[in-house]
Design an enzyme around this catalytic site. Structure first.
Site, short mmCIF file in Angstrom:
data_model
loop_
_atom_site.label_atom_id
_atom_site.label_comp_id
_atom_site.label_asym_id
_atom_site.label_seq_id
_atom_site.Cartn_x
_atom_site.Cartn_y
_atom_site.Cartn_z
N GLU A 23 93.30 32.43 39.20
CA GLU A 23 92.97 33.42 38.16
C GLU A 23 92.19 34.56 38.80
O GLU A 23 91.25 34.33 39.56
CB GLU A 23 92.12 32.78 37.05
N GLU A 46 86.65 26.49 35.87
CA GLU A 46 85.35 27.04 36.27
C GLU A 46 84.20 26.06 36.09
O GLU A 46 83.16 26.36 35.50
CB GLU A 46 85.11 28.36 35.52
#
Length: 247
Positions: A184, A67
């Site tokens: 994810e 991220e």
């Protein structure tokens, strides 16, 4: 390395296909604008990879970072720098696994889709990346009180289709053999919501996601999480039985 040894004993017994995420912030500094700058220090990752090969542990892929794409979550890395670091990881994998017929895949960036960022990143990694991973939490925070209406609203569920469509189009137009994965996804971030993301109603979101991702040529869909939070696939209260939310 003892914990890594223990984990690999577990992986071997279960036949798990393992993708390991590497720390992509090592060696960087955070500037006043919240961006992580500088090149990735790959020495620690290379040591782990070499140890893994020495012990004979089977790893399906090594993923760089978590991220940090686009605006990031907490901090971010520029697409050009991330591409350079991905090339470094690819070089390490090729070197350490020299002589192996089958080598682990290199995956990145494991972040939320930002079209401009992903376009530059993919353009600059044409031969050093096998899988483009992105994350999805399209229901918003787990603390929200309207999760069930969102899960049951087709227009809300369809809202994420543009992400799938844009990434598919980008890969098709790029000079890359890389494929798309959802690396994810747990629906609602911050551990989901008790009695919603761990209940039957959540199956509607999950099945919709699986169908949509497949329709846009996504090759693999990884759920968050196996154990833990309110969206875990294993129910720790019932002898680790698979939850009904797996469909």
């Amino acid at each position: 390395m003892s914990r890594w040894d223990q984990l690999n004993i577990f992986f071997n017994k279960t036949g798990a296909v393992v993708i390991f995420g590497l720390n992509a912030l090592r060696g960087r500094t955070i500037n006043s604008q919240g961006a992580a700058v500088g090149a990735w220090n790959s020495s620690n990752a290379e040591s782990l990879i070499r140890y893994t090969v020495k012990k004979g542990y089977r790893i399906h892929g090594w993923e760089l970072g978590n991220e940090l794409s686009g605006n990031g979550v907490g901090t971010r890395v520029a697409a050009g720098q991330y591409a350079s670091d991905t090339k470094s990881l690819q070089s390490i994998v090729q070197n350490v696994y020299a002589g192996f017929e089958a080598k682990p895949q290199v995956l990145a960036p494991g972040g939320f889709f930002d079209e401009n960022w992903f376009t530059e990143f993919i353009h600059k990694t044409p031969q050093s990346l096998q899988v483009v991973t992105h994350h999805i939490y399209n229901l918003g925070p787990g603390s929200a009180g309207d999760l069930i209406p969102k899960i049951l609203d087709p227009s809300v569920l369809d809202g994420i289709s543009q992400t799938f469509k844009s990434l598919q189009s980008l890969l098709e137009k790029s000079n890359t053999p890389a494929v798309a994965w959802v690396g994810e996804s747990g629906g609602a971030y911050n551990s989901g919501h008790n009695l919603v993301t761990n209940a039957f109603v959540f199956s509607f979101w999950y099945l919709d996601q699986l169908g949509m991702s497949a329709s846009y040529d996504t090759k693999t869909y990884c759920r968050q999480t196996l154990i833990g939070g309110n969206y875990g696939l294993l129910d720790t209260n019932t002898s680790y039985r698979i939850r009904i939310t797996t469909g």
